[in-house]
Design a protein around this motif. Structure first.
Motif, PDB file in Angstrom:
ATOM      1  N   TYR A  48       0.850  -1.198   0.000  1.00 46.48           N
ATOM      2  CA  TYR A  48       0.000   0.000   0.000  1.00 46.48           C
ATOM      3  C   TYR A  48       0.885   1.248   0.000  1.00 46.48           C
ATOM      4  O   TYR A  48       0.648   2.204  -0.741  1.00 46.48           O
ATOM      5  N   GLY A  49       1.943   1.208   0.796  1.00 48.57           N
ATOM      6  CA  GLY A  49       2.892   2.322   0.839  1.00 48.57           C
ATOM      7  C   GLY A  49       3.596   2.480  -0.498  1.00 48.57           C
ATOM      8  O   GLY A  49       3.719   3.595  -1.024  1.00 48.57           O
ATOM      9  N   ALA A  50       4.012   1.357  -1.082  1.00 47.08           N
ATOM     10  CA  ALA A  50       4.743   1.413  -2.360  1.00 47.08           C
ATOM     11  C   ALA A  50       3.838   1.934  -3.489  1.00 47.08           C
ATOM     12  O   ALA A  50       4.289   2.664  -4.368  1.00 47.08           O
ATOM     13  N   ALA A  51       2.561   1.570  -3.432  1.00 51.23           N
ATOM     14  CA  ALA A  51       1.630   1.983  -4.493  1.00 51.23           C
ATOM     15  C   ALA A  51       1.374   3.488  -4.437  1.00 51.23           C
ATOM     16  O   ALA A  51       1.217   4.133  -5.473  1.00 51.23           O
ATOM     17  N   ASP A  52       1.321   4.011  -3.228  1.00 49.40           N
ATOM     18  CA  ASP A  52       1.117   5.449  -3.024  1.00 49.40           C
ATOM     19  C   ASP A  52      -0.028   5.984  -3.890  1.00 49.40           C
ATOM     20  O   ASP A  52       0.084   7.046  -4.513  1.00 49.40           O
ATOM     21  N   GLY A  53      -1.094   5.195  -3.965  1.00 52.24           N
ATOM     22  CA  GLY A  53      -2.279   5.641  -4.694  1.00 52.24           C
ATOM     23  C   GLY A  53      -2.254   5.366  -6.197  1.00 52.24           C
ATOM     24  O   GLY A  53      -3.250   5.576  -6.879  1.00 52.24           O
ATOM     25  N   ALA A  54      -1.134   4.876  -6.718  1.00 52.01           N
ATOM     26  CA  ALA A  54      -1.043   4.647  -8.170  1.00 52.01           C
ATOM     27  C   ALA A  54      -1.875   3.444  -8.602  1.00 52.01           C
ATOM     28  O   ALA A  54      -2.324   3.357  -9.747  1.00 52.01           O
ATOM     29  N   PHE A  55      -2.043   2.472  -7.695  1.00 52.04           N
ATOM     30  CA  PHE A  55      -2.913   1.311  -7.946  1.00 52.04           C
ATOM     31  C   PHE A  55      -3.450   0.852  -6.604  1.00 52.04           C
ATOM     32  O   PHE A  55      -2.927   1.240  -5.554  1.00 52.04           O
ATOM     33  N   ALA A  56      -4.493   0.042  -6.623  1.00 55.42           N
ATOM     34  CA  ALA A  56      -5.106  -0.423  -5.382  1.00 55.42           C
ATOM     35  C   ALA A  56      -4.459  -1.725  -4.929  1.00 55.42           C
ATOM     36  O   ALA A  56      -3.829  -2.439  -5.715  1.00 55.42           O
ATOM     37  N   VAL A  57      -4.605  -2.009  -3.638  1.00 54.89           N
ATOM     38  CA  VAL A  57      -4.026  -3.213  -3.045  1.00 54.89           C
ATOM     39  C   VAL A  57      -5.162  -4.021  -2.417  1.00 54.89           C
ATOM     40  O   VAL A  57      -6.133  -3.450  -1.921  1.00 54.89           O
ATOM     41  N   GLY A  58      -5.039  -5.356  -2.497  1.00 50.33           N
ATOM     42  CA  GLY A  58      -6.102  -6.198  -1.948  1.00 50.33           C
ATOM     43  C   GLY A  58      -5.549  -7.428  -1.258  1.00 50.33           C
ATOM     44  O   GLY A  58      -4.357  -7.738  -1.354  1.00 50.33           O
ATOM     45  N   GLY A  59      -6.432  -8.135  -0.552  1.00 48.61           N
ATOM     46  CA  GLY A  59      -6.084  -9.397   0.098  1.00 48.61           C
ATOM     47  C   GLY A  59      -6.530 -10.569  -0.761  1.00 48.61           C
ATOM     48  O   GLY A  59      -7.223 -10.398  -1.775  1.00 48.61           O
ATOM     49  N   GLN A  60      -6.158 -11.768  -0.341  1.00 43.59           N
ATOM     50  CA  GLN A  60      -6.472 -12.991  -1.103  1.00 43.59           C
ATOM     51  C   GLN A  60      -7.505 -13.872  -0.413  1.00 43.59           C
ATOM     52  O   GLN A  60      -7.947 -14.877  -0.974  1.00 43.59           O
ATOM     53  N   ASP A  61      -7.851 -13.497   0.817  1.00 37.72           N
ATOM     54  CA  ASP A  61      -8.803 -14.286   1.605  1.00 37.72           C
ATOM     55  C   ASP A  61      -9.050 -13.509   2.892  1.00 37.72           C
ATOM     56  O   ASP A  61      -8.242 -12.665   3.259  1.00 37.72           O
ATOM     57  N   CYS A  62     -10.158 -13.782   3.581  1.00 36.21           N
ATOM     58  CA  CYS A  62     -10.324 -13.228   4.931  1.00 36.21           C
ATOM     59  C   CYS A  62     -11.191 -14.185   5.733  1.00 36.21           C
ATOM     60  O   CYS A  62     -11.828 -15.076   5.179  1.00 36.21           O
ATOM     61  N   SER A  63     -11.190 -13.962   7.037  1.00 35.25           N
ATOM     62  CA  SER A  63     -12.029 -14.775   7.921  1.00 35.25           C
ATOM     63  C   SER A  63     -13.487 -14.345   7.773  1.00 35.25           C
ATOM     64  O   SER A  63     -13.764 -13.183   7.490  1.00 35.25           O
ATOM     65  N   PRO A  64     -14.419 -15.264   7.997  1.00 37.20           N
ATOM     66  CA  PRO A  64     -15.829 -14.844   8.026  1.00 37.20           C
ATOM     67  C   PRO A  64     -16.167 -14.139   9.343  1.00 37.20           C
ATOM     68  O   PRO A  64     -17.231 -13.527   9.466  1.00 37.20           O
ATOM     69  N   LYS A  65     -15.262 -14.232  10.317  1.00 33.32           N
ATOM     70  CA  LYS A  65     -15.524 -13.636  11.643  1.00 33.32           C
ATOM     71  C   LYS A  65     -14.907 -12.239  11.720  1.00 33.32           C
ATOM     72  O   LYS A  65     -13.867 -11.977  11.103  1.00 33.32           O
ATOM     73  N   ALA A  66     -15.507 -11.385  12.539  1.00 32.42           N
ATOM     74  CA  ALA A  66     -15.000 -10.015  12.668  1.00 32.42           C
ATOM     75  C   ALA A  66     -13.737  -9.973  13.523  1.00 32.42           C
ATOM     76  O   ALA A  66     -12.833  -9.178  13.283  1.00 32.42           O
ATOM     77  N   SER A  67     -13.693 -10.802  14.570  1.00 32.64           N
ATOM     78  CA  SER A  67     -12.520 -10.867  15.448  1.00 32.64           C
ATOM     79  C   SER A  67     -12.726 -12.059  16.374  1.00 32.64           C
ATOM     80  O   SER A  67     -13.778 -12.688  16.345  1.00 32.64           O
ATOM     81  N   GLY A  68     -11.738 -12.364  17.185  1.00 30.59           N
ATOM     82  CA  GLY A  68     -11.928 -13.432  18.171  1.00 30.59           C
ATOM     83  C   GLY A  68     -10.778 -14.393  18.232  1.00 30.59           C
ATOM     84  O   GLY A  68      -9.710 -14.159  17.659  1.00 30.59           O
ATOM     85  N   ALA A  69     -10.996 -15.513  18.940  1.00 29.08           N
ATOM     86  CA  ALA A  69      -9.950 -16.507  19.166  1.00 29.08           C
ATOM     87  C   ALA A  69      -9.879 -17.448  17.960  1.00 29.08           C
ATOM     88  O   ALA A  69     -10.402 -18.562  17.990  1.00 29.08           O
ATOM     89  N   PHE A  70      -9.271 -16.966  16.889  1.00 29.62           N
ATOM     90  CA  PHE A  70      -9.149 -17.746  15.643  1.00 29.62           C
ATOM     91  C   PHE A  70      -7.698 -17.656  15.185  1.00 29.62           C
ATOM     92  O   PHE A  70      -7.362 -16.919  14.246  1.00 29.62           O
ATOM     93  N   THR A  71      -6.845 -18.397  15.885  1.00 31.73           N
ATOM     94  CA  THR A  71      -5.398 -18.313  15.660  1.00 31.73           C
ATOM     95  C   THR A  71      -5.030 -18.482  14.187  1.00 31.73           C
ATOM     96  O   THR A  71      -5.457 -19.442  13.554  1.00 31.73           O
ATOM     97  N   GLY A  72      -4.261 -17.533  13.711  1.00 26.59           N
ATOM     98  CA  GLY A  72      -3.757 -17.628  12.333  1.00 26.59           C
ATOM     99  C   GLY A  72      -4.643 -16.968  11.305  1.00 26.59           C
ATOM    100  O   GLY A  72      -4.207 -16.754  10.173  1.00 26.59           O
ATOM    101  N   ASP A  73      -5.889 -16.667  11.674  1.00 30.08           N
ATOM    102  CA  ASP A  73      -6.795 -16.072  10.682  1.00 30.08           C
ATOM    103  C   ASP A  73      -6.625 -14.554  10.614  1.00 30.08           C
ATOM    104  O   ASP A  73      -6.173 -13.920  11.562  1.00 30.08           O
ATOM    105  N   VAL A  74      -7.016 -13.992   9.497  1.00 27.74           N
ATOM    106  CA  VAL A  74      -6.909 -12.544   9.279  1.00 27.74           C
ATOM    107  C   VAL A  74      -8.310 -12.028   8.959  1.00 27.74           C
ATOM    108  O   VAL A  74      -8.988 -12.557   8.069  1.00 27.74           O
ATOM    109  N   SER A  75      -8.740 -11.010   9.711  1.00 27.41           N
ATOM    110  CA  SER A  75     -10.095 -10.495   9.478  1.00 27.41           C
ATOM    111  C   SER A  75     -10.095  -9.467   8.345  1.00 27.41           C
ATOM    112  O   SER A  75      -9.055  -8.895   7.995  1.00 27.41           O
TER     113      SER A  75
END
Ligand code: PGA
Length: 246
Positions: A48-75
């Protein structure tokens, strides 16, 4: 419709790969399409820093949960906080290696929207399903099961990625791509109604600098989801440049 060229780095990329993003940024002229790069989660903030607005950045997956005890997952909120605007969901590698069902993908989509991310929902048939004449039915089922009713042009894109074309150098014929994209547009209309008309339907699977122009300029194709050829800025730039201005 403005097209989108999205890069999916999969599990490739360390800090040194940011040099490719610097090169990408330098190489982008006046854009005739939207550009997105989805690096591994560990690189999103730096990308995101390297793009500096020139292009968008995205993820490849996310957890279905908003937060909580889900070791290793990314919300989804964590992706957003790191600089992501979008997340790829339901990629065939997630469906295959992690047993993700349409219902789980739909839950993840809702979690992503709730965090303010847009989504790219992937669908596509396997070789065996295609051979059995089931490609249309499989993709219909995936759209029906993994695209929630609240999908709009602003919060969702669909990527048609025939599993047999991913990383293989094989692609469907242009006729087959047109045909499937038209089918997916009808499936989307059935799932979400009128709004389906504006939703971008990307093609993914062995898109390269050599086939980008013919695939990406089909009127039914609203962009590409690019794996291998997104890792090198020089290749990715050629794919982006293949899109004719509107
Ligand atoms: P590929 O991957 O371009 O390397 O075939 C596409 C994808 O899996 O998104």
């Amino acid at each position: 419709m403005r097209k989108l060229v999205a890069g999916n780095w999969k599990m490739h990329g360390l800090g040194g790969s940011l040099a490719e993003l610097q090169a990408l940024k330098r190489g982008l002229g006046t854009l005739s399409c939207d550009v997105l790069v989805c690096p591994p989660a560990t690189l999103i903030a730096r990308a995101y820093g390297a793009a500096d607005g020139a292009f968008a950045v995205g993820g490849q997956d996310c957890s279905p949960k908003a937060s909580g005890a889900f070791t290793g997952d990314v919300s989804a909120a964590m992706l957003k906080d790191a600089g992501a605007a979008t997340v790829i969901l339901g990629h065939s590698e997630r469906r295959h290696y992690h047993g993700e069902t349409d219902a789980l993908v739909a839950e993840k989509v809702k979690a992503a929207w709730a965090a303010g991310l847009s989504v790219i929902i992937c669908v596509g048939e396997t070789d065996a399903e295609r051979e059995a004449g089931k490609a249309h039915a499989i993709c219909h089922g995936q759209v029906a099961g993994s695209v929630p009713k609240a999908a709009t042009a602003a919060n969702t894109a669909i990527a048609y990625e025939p599993v047999w074309a991913i990383g293989t150098g094989k692609t469907p014929t242009l006729k087959e791509i047109e045909n499937m994209h038209a089918h997916l547009r009808r499936c989307l209309a059935e799932a979400i109604g009128e709004g389906a008309r504006g939703v971008r339907i990307l093609y993914g699977g062995s898109v390269s600098p050599f086939n980008a122009a013919e695939i990406l300029n089909l009127s039914e194709v609203d962009g590409a989801l690019v794996g291998g050829a997104s890792l090198k800025a020089s290749d990715f730039l050629k794919i982006i440049a293949a899109i004719k201005p509107l």
